[in-house]
Design a protein around this motif. Structure first.
Motif, PDB file in Angstrom:
ATOM      1  N   PRO A 344      21.011 -51.528  31.684  1.00 23.12           N
ATOM      2  CA  PRO A 344      22.050 -50.224  31.741  1.00 23.12           C
ATOM      3  C   PRO A 344      22.515 -49.936  32.864  1.00 23.12           C
ATOM      4  CG  PRO A 344      19.669 -49.702  31.831  1.00 23.12           C
ATOM      5  CD  PRO A 344      19.845 -51.323  31.789  1.00 23.12           C
ATOM      6  N   PHE A 345      23.632 -49.414  33.106  1.00 24.75           N
ATOM      7  CA  PHE A 345      24.516 -49.185  34.351  1.00 24.75           C
ATOM      8  C   PHE A 345      25.197 -47.718  34.475  1.00 24.75           C
ATOM      9  CE2 PHE A 345      25.523 -52.064  38.219  1.00 24.75           C
ATOM     10  CZ  PHE A 345      26.130 -51.115  38.985  1.00 24.75           C
ATOM     11  N   SER A 346      24.981 -47.109  35.261  1.00 27.43           N
ATOM     12  CA  SER A 346      25.353 -45.809  35.594  1.00 27.43           C
ATOM     13  C   SER A 346      26.609 -45.899  36.420  1.00 27.43           C
ATOM     14  CB  SER A 346      24.417 -44.572  36.092  1.00 27.43           C
ATOM     15  OG  SER A 346      25.112 -43.558  36.628  1.00 27.43           O
ATOM     16  N   LEU A 347      27.827 -45.718  35.854  1.00 29.69           N
ATOM     17  CA  LEU A 347      29.034 -45.670  36.857  1.00 29.69           C
ATOM     18  C   LEU A 347      29.127 -44.564  37.310  1.00 29.69           C
ATOM     19  CD1 LEU A 347      31.580 -47.751  34.631  1.00 29.69           C
ATOM     20  CD2 LEU A 347      30.061 -48.494  36.561  1.00 29.69           C
ATOM     21  N   THR A 348      28.942 -44.167  38.566  1.00 25.85           N
ATOM     22  CA  THR A 348      28.927 -42.807  39.447  1.00 25.85           C
ATOM     23  C   THR A 348      30.630 -42.436  39.719  1.00 25.85           C
ATOM     24  OG1 THR A 348      27.086 -43.732  40.513  1.00 25.85           O
ATOM     25  CG2 THR A 348      27.950 -41.459  41.427  1.00 25.85           C
ATOM     26  N   GLY A 349      30.355 -41.026  39.698  1.00 24.41           N
ATOM     27  CA  GLY A 349      31.841 -40.434  39.648  1.00 24.41           C
ATOM     28  C   GLY A 349      32.356 -40.235  41.236  1.00 24.41           C
ATOM     29  N   GLN A 350      31.350 -39.773  42.111  1.00 24.03           N
ATOM     30  CA  GLN A 350      31.796 -39.498  43.409  1.00 24.03           C
ATOM     31  C   GLN A 350      31.652 -40.562  44.331  1.00 24.03           C
ATOM     32  OE1 GLN A 350      32.171 -35.282  44.557  1.00 24.03           O
ATOM     33  NE2 GLN A 350      30.489 -35.060  43.163  1.00 24.03           N
ATOM     34  N   PRO A 351      32.338 -40.619  45.589  1.00 20.77           N
ATOM     35  CA  PRO A 351      31.945 -41.686  46.658  1.00 20.77           C
ATOM     36  C   PRO A 351      30.286 -41.778  47.039  1.00 20.77           C
ATOM     37  CG  PRO A 351      33.227 -40.101  47.673  1.00 20.77           C
ATOM     38  CD  PRO A 351      33.232 -39.789  46.136  1.00 20.77           C
TER      39      PRO A 351
END
Length: 905
Positions: A344-351
């Motif tokens: 499972p992989f969370s694609l983060t929104g902020q830098p």
């Protein structure tokens, strides 16, 4: 309208042009792309992707490619300000910092530490975050420190901690290169994480990786998938519960892994069977055809290497943590975790949302991935030598603003974010902020919706290009953000400002840092303090870096427990979770239910999100003419059947209203939108549009585990807004918003533009043009009966100063063919006539709307190429026009054009 003011010119930086580019990191999404910045000696820089950075290998998206257009000083706050006798007045740093220290000291003394708070941003560097958390949680004694990252990834954090015992992302980007199947859930990666999406496309071409997209909307990403599942809002957990049931019944589990490394499987499977007993039930609840669900389940079961990437569509939900848990359940049950090409992989929104998590940037965390257990509180207290250590969790973002509104929080410091636009119920947030006893704001812009909330102190912060420190991307990779421009005016780093306040409160020894490298070393040392493998986050191996080594530090993926560790690092292939018994926990998702139900008053559901070429509230991307060209006006996407029932056509203005607010947006009609639902982007604010602050509508019910607000399912109603006239104003100078019922400000080359709509006709607009540019030479065309006014103003050298064009709404003028006139020199008689006619002299036709932002390629040359070469494909368009050859986020649009489908106007 106010009189025009000349647009400020960027102040020249003292840095000379250098031959060697500065290696830094992009300030946009969590991909964390490496950037090569080459200062031009005049305050600007050339921008290119860093081919040596492992996150992007030289690629940049449209926003990253346009960074050079956003580093000017025209919008910058350059000196501290204090409110004196009701008016903001320039102040010294000493006075401004003293005012913050005095206000916090007095508020804590009178009302206790919980009466003060800090609200932070994923735009801050890790060292800024660390200083803020140390100041508040260790020395002010309050855990009321939260961040706008609460709005985008808190449910991932909570989901990780429930399952793994820690906020650990198990995999790495290289897994996308090696997967047999990639599942994207609630992620429009082709637009929001385009560099990673190009990486996935390369894997599909090289090894046949399959792509499944799960999303309520048929997005640009969904158009590229082998299988698209248009799941109903909130029903992702049902879909993945059904997958767990299918895997159990199809002998698709990994019993050895379950037995050796997990607990709670039987309860999770029983819960899944209660939630999704059979395929028919899953289809009914999710709204997805049973045959497509069966195909997805079969693909997952048959594919050894599966990566499930999820983003805001999962997180921004009142059931977000359960959704994350349901996804993780399927990977734990099959042992598809921590090995190449799976997890499972969370694609983060902020830098730097990840970096903020590492140092306790959320109200329910302490630094170094520690929590508020007695042992962890004591450990951090001893390391910091903290006299006033917070001992319990603080208020999360939504609850924090509720406490501000109720008067329980009386002093607030906001750093690097715009909560009056970005938080749910934004109108109520704006009102609450305006009533604080004390409000301090650190920002690098001088105007925003939050800055209009009557702050008592404004501090000028450094911007990207001037900041120095570190950020951490979605795969746990720490990269350096390096300064390549001198600090403008009196701007200072955020960590420095917080250290100065700490000193003024009497804690000089704890805040004696002299450089950002010293802050980083302390942060790294805390991560290794009494760790010995008990905590996932450990960069103790970097605590000994001297200043020179920190300056040249290459991207490092944590953990780095010993100096010199390198290479991709995955977690949990052989167990080793961070729970007390080192076993992962299966979870049982609750039956999903909408946080608020539609009814006759509010029959539609509003889904909010991002678009390709803009970022957050546009304080940076809104400066780029190139990025403004693709989708220049705030809009609402509707299904054709819903639009027809309401008498709404594409391009009409439509009012969306909820029980909390209303906005007016342009209608875009698409069958990619589910019936009964409306999509609207979050980017426009009161600073760049009239009535377009979409988060003012959002309900904001929160997830019970993460506190993350629901942003995807607010009940709304829609109605057509009738205005008689539409038009535009182009100006070389910066203007206050025009006197119009509806307007949107747009960056254009050589100045700024305004899209306008109003019931006032040509005579009224002629008067407004005269009031604005009465001192200029003007030419005009007026047709009162036809409802048309066009006026042009010229400076003494014959250059176009402004062009105003207004006409009947059914024949609204278009600025595409005349925007370039603002950068032209003196215009002759023929060119002036052409300008009034709405075209550039000699131009055969308009170039059409922008399709490829990276290379500035509009619609018309693409259409001409396809018509001239009927067999032309995306590769041919790229070879001739370069469109689609950089970030690739316009490729779905190119494919639609080739297939004869309409490209959005």
């Amino acid at each position: 309208m106010n009189a025009p003011v000349p647009l400020p010119r960027a102040e020249a930086a003292s840095i000379a042009v250098v031959d060697t580019a500065v290696r830094t990191t992009c300030p946009y999404c969590g991909v964390g792309c490496g950037v090569l910045a080459s200062p031009d000696g005049a305050g600007g820089a050339g921008i290119a992707g860093d081919p040596e950075h492992p996150a992007n290998r030289g690629r940049l998206c449209s926003k990253g490619s346009a960074l050079g257009e956003t580093v000017g000083l025209s919008t910058r706050l350059l000196a501290p300000m204090m409110r004196i006798d009701g008016a903001l007045t320039r102040a010294s740093w000493d006075a401004a910092l003293g005012a913050i220290a005095d206000a916090f000291r007095a508020t804590v003394a009178a009302h206790g530490p919980d009466s003060v708070a800090l609200y932070l941003s994923g735009q801050l560097l890790t060292e800024d975050y660390y200083a803020a958390n140390k100041l508040a949680k260790g020395f002010l004694g309050t855990a009321n420190v939260d961040t706008n990252s609460r709005l985008c990834m808190a449910s991932s954090v909570a989901g990780h901690k429930r399952a793994f015992g820690s906020d650990t992302v198990p995999g790495v980007y290289a897994d996308l290169d090696e997967a047999d199947l990639v599942v994207l859930v609630g992620s429009n990666a082709a637009w929001c994480h385009p560099v990673l999406f190009r990486r996935l496309e390369a894997a599909r071409a090289r090894r046949g990786t399959k792509l499944v997209v799960i999303d309520p909307r048929r997005t640009a990403t969904a158009e590229e998938a082998e299988l698209f599942l248009p799941v109903a809002p909130g029903m992702d957990s049902v879909l993945f519960a059904g997958l767990l049931v299918h895997l159990a019944e199809a002998d698709g589990l990994a019993p050895d892994y379950i037995r050796a490394h997990t607990s709670g499987f039987d309860a999770a499977l029983a819960g899944a069977r209660a939630l999704a007993p059979d395929l028919a039930t899953v289809a009914l609840r999710t709204g997805v055809p049973a045959a497509d669900i069966a195909r997805f389940y079969a693909l997952f079961a048959a594919s050894e290497r599966v990566v499930t990437c999820y983003s805001q569509g999962v997180n921004q939900s009142a059931q977000g943590t359960d959704k994350v848990g349901a996804i993780i359940n399927c990977h734990l049950a099959t042992g598809r975790i921590g090995r190449p090409g799976m997890g499972p992989f969370s694609l983060t929104g902020q830098p730097n949302a990840m970096g903020g998590r590492e140092v306790g940037g959320l109200a329910n965390q302490l630094a170094a991935h520690m929590g508020f257990s007695a042992a962890e509180v004591d450990r951090v207290r001893r390391f910091w030598g903290a006299p006033n250590m917070a001992t319990r969790e603080g208020l999360k973002a939504v609850d924090m603003m509720r406490a501000v509104a109720e008067g329980r929080i009386k002093a607030l410091w906001v750093l690097g974010t715009n909560p009056a636009v970005s938080l749910p119920r934004a109108d109520a947030v704006r009102e609450a902020l305006s009533r604080l006893d004390f409000l301090a704001i650190s920002d690098n812009v001088r105007a925003s919706d939050t800055l209009a909330c009557r702050p008592h102190v404004l501090l000028p912060a450094l911007a990207w290009g001037e900041k120095d420190g570190t950020v951490t991307n979605s795969e746990r990779r720490i990269s350096r953000q390096r300064a390549f421009l001198d600090p403008p005016g009196e701007a200072q780093p955020d960590w420095w400002a917080m250290a100065q306040v700490g000193r003024r409160l009497g804690y000089g020894a704890a805040f004696g840092w002299r450089s950002v490298a010293e802050v980083f070393r302390e942060h790294a040392a805390l991560s290794g303090f009494e760790n010995e493998g008990s905590r996932d986050f450990d960069i103790g191996g970097l605590a000994g870096l001297d200043d020179d080594a920190f300056d040249v530090m290459t991207p490092q993926q944590w953990p780095v427990r010993e100096p010199g560790e390198a290479g991709d690092k995955r977690f949990f292939a052989e167990g080793g979770f961070f729970t007390p018994d080192r076993r992962a926990r299966f979870i049982v998702p609750a039956p999903p239910a909408p946080a608020a139900r539609t009814d006759a008053a509010f029959p539609l559901r509003l889904n909010t999100g991002r678009i390709r070429d803009q970022w957050h509230t546009m304080t940076r991307t809104g400066l780029s003419p190139r990025l403004a060209g693709h989708l220049p006006a705030p809009f609402a996407e509707m299904h054709p059947a819903d639009a027809q029932a309401l008498g709404i056509a594409s391009g009409d203005l439509v009012r969306l209203a909820s029980s909390h607010g209303a906005v007016v947006l342009e209608a875009r009609i698409t069958d990619g939108q589910r019936r009964g639902e409306v999509f609207a982007p979050i980017h426009w604010s009161g600073a760049n549009a009239a009535e377009a602050r979409v988060n003012a509508l959002v309900e904001g019910a929160t997830d019970p585990f993460s506190g993350q607000p629901e942003s995807k399912a607010t009940p709304v109603r829609a109605e057509r807004v009738t205005m008689r006239f539409r038009g535009f104003l182009l100006a070389r100078t910066s203007l206050a918003p025009p006197v119009a019922a509806w307007w949107t400000r747009v960056a254009v080359e050589g100045g700024e533009g305004w899209l306008i709509a109003d019931d006032d006709g040509p005579l009224a607009w002629r008067e407004r043009m005269a009031a604005l540019f009465g001192g200029c030479e003007r030419s005009e065309f007026l047709d009162v009966d036809g409802g048309i006014y066009r006026g042009a103003a010229y400076d003494t050298e014959g250059r176009l100063e402004a062009l105003l064009s207004v006409g009947p709404v059914e024949d609204a003028p278009d600025w595409t063919a005349v925007k370039g006139l603002l950068t032209a020199g003196g215009l002759g008689a023929a060119e002036r006539r052409a300008a009034l006619a709405g075209r550039m002299a000699g131009a055969a036709a308009a170039c059409g709307p922008l399709v490829c932002s990276c290379f500035g390629v509009p619609l018309d040359p693409i259409r001409a190429l396809v018509e001239a070469e009927p067999g032309a494909d995306v590769a041919r368009i790229g070879a001739v026009l370069k469109a689609g050859t950089n970030c690739g986020s316009c490729v779905p649009e190119l494919k639609r054009l080739i297939a004869g489908m309409a490209v959005p106007a």
